[in-house]
Write an enzyme that holds these catalytic residues in place. Structure first.
Site, PDB file in Angstrom:
ATOM      1  N   GLY A   1      -0.129   3.654  -7.001  1.00 41.62           N
ATOM      2  CA  GLY A   1       1.234   4.347  -6.562  1.00 41.62           C
ATOM      3  C   GLY A   1       1.864   3.763  -7.672  1.00 41.62           C
ATOM      4  O   GLY A   1       2.260   3.802  -9.049  1.00 41.62           O
TER       5      GLY A   1
ATOM      6  N   GLU B   1      -6.139  -5.161  -8.784  1.00 43.42           N
ATOM      7  CA  GLU B   1      -5.467  -4.970  -7.259  1.00 43.42           C
ATOM      8  C   GLU B   1      -7.065  -5.656  -6.535  1.00 43.42           C
ATOM      9  O   GLU B   1      -6.837  -5.827  -5.893  1.00 43.42           O
ATOM     10  CB  GLU B   1      -4.333  -4.411  -6.316  1.00 43.42           C
TER      11      GLU B   1
ATOM     12  N   ALA C   1       1.059  -1.266  -0.230  1.00 44.62           N
ATOM     13  CA  ALA C   1       0.218  -0.275  -0.046  1.00 44.62           C
ATOM     14  C   ALA C   1       0.955   1.266  -0.462  1.00 44.62           C
ATOM     15  O   ALA C   1       1.687   0.978   0.152  1.00 44.62           O
ATOM     16  CB  ALA C   1      -0.470  -0.201   0.886  1.00 44.62           C
TER      17      ALA C   1
HETATM   18  C1  5RP Z   1       0.915  -0.805  -6.790  1.00 42.06           C
HETATM   19  C2  5RP Z   1       0.294  -0.422  -5.342  1.00 42.06           C
HETATM   20  C3  5RP Z   1       1.367  -0.428  -4.239  1.00 42.06           C
HETATM   21  O1  5RP Z   1       1.457  -1.511  -3.692  1.00 42.06           O
HETATM   22  C4  5RP Z   1       2.052   0.159  -3.891  1.00 42.06           C
HETATM   23  O2  5RP Z   1       2.356   1.570  -4.585  1.00 42.06           O
HETATM   24  C5  5RP Z   1       3.200   0.459  -2.453  1.00 42.06           C
HETATM   25  O3  5RP Z   1       3.920   0.006  -3.799  1.00 42.06           O
HETATM   26  P1  5RP Z   1       5.702  -0.319  -3.002  1.00 42.06           P
HETATM   27  O4  5RP Z   1       5.497  -1.347  -2.313  1.00 42.06           O
HETATM   28  O5  5RP Z   1       6.033  -0.665  -4.650  1.00 42.06           O
HETATM   29  O6  5RP Z   1       5.949   0.763  -2.050  1.00 42.06           O
HETATM   30  O7  5RP Z   1      -0.478  -0.382  -5.166  1.00 42.06           O
HETATM   31  O8  5RP Z   1      -0.340  -0.631  -7.734  1.00 42.06           O
END
Ligand code: 5RP
Length: 218
Positions: free
Chosen positions: A96, A103, A83
């Site tokens: 992100g 998801e 997340a």
């Molecule tokens: C991808 C997501 C990821 O879970 C989120 O962005 C966290 O990424 P990371 O583990 O690289 O910090 O939602 O769409």
């Protein structure tokens, strides 16, 4: 301890929730990449995975883990994903990595959502991280106007197309006082495919990698 070391700690700790003989729901991102490495170490003990992105699918298959089509699997015991932010009631901002729609779909067929994060991702109130929204390309400007009416400042994520062929708007300065209500409101804007609020289906278990050790919130 670096942020990536904390992500690795959380990713490997998630093995605790991998059910032998099962099909595992797998998210997307750098924390999940550590989890996929961990999953590779027990690949002979699982049946396979349902993946939330082309990137995770490639990594899973490279490790010899069979990836099942989501349409061929009615239910998963567990979904493991990262997340961008998570609050004390386990609502999240995700997307992100632009994989939010898939998801949300894999999370929806899963009994248990295990969220793996490093210690920088826990917040009291969601919204410092710009909220990602997947949008049908032709609706970009219209959706942006609607987001501005809701008080947000949408920014087009240049050069990014999702696995579904859509664009991402990252919404800054959004007041997220009621995550469930806002999630529903955003989904009602024509042209929005999915928004990155995971409140109606939040996390059930949270694993936090920190320099002081791994925390499990069950
Ligand atoms: C991808 C997501 C990821 O879970 C989120 O962005 C966290 O990424 P990371 O583990 O690289 O910090 O939602 O769409």
């Amino acid at each position: 301890m670096t942020q990536d070391e904390m992500k690795k700690e959380a990713g490997w700790a998630a093995l605790k929730y991998v059910i032998k003989g099962g099909i595992i729901g797998v998210g997307t991102g750098s924390t999940v990449n550590h989890f996929i490495d961990a999953l590779g170490s027990v690949k002979d003990e699982i049946k396979g995975a349902v993946s939330s992105s082309k990137a995770s699918t490639e990594k899973l298959e490279a490790l010899g883990i069979q990836v099942f089509d989501c349409n061929d699997v009615e239910k998963l015991d567990v979904y493991i994903d990262g997340a961008d932010e998570i609050n004390p009631t386990r609502d999240m901002i995700k997307g992100g990595g632009a994989a939010l729609t898939r998801e949300k779909i894999v999370a929806a067929i899963s009994d248990t959502f295990v969220c793996i994060v490093d210690g920088t991702k826990t917040v009291d109130v969601l919204g410092k991280f710009p909220l990602p929204i997947e949008v049908i390309p032709m609706a970009r400007e219209q959706v942006s106007r609607e987001l501005k009416k809701l008080g947000g400042d949408p920014v087009y994520r240049e050069g990014v197309l999702t696995d579904n062929g859509n664009i991402i708007l990252d919404v800054h300065n959004m007041q997220i006082t009621d995550p469930k209500a806002l999630e529903s409101t955003l989904n009602n804007i024509p042209g929005v495919v999915t928004n990155g609020l995971f409140a109606h289906r939040g996390a059930d278990i949270v694993i936090i990698g920190t320099p002081e050790g791994t925390q499990f919130i069950e």
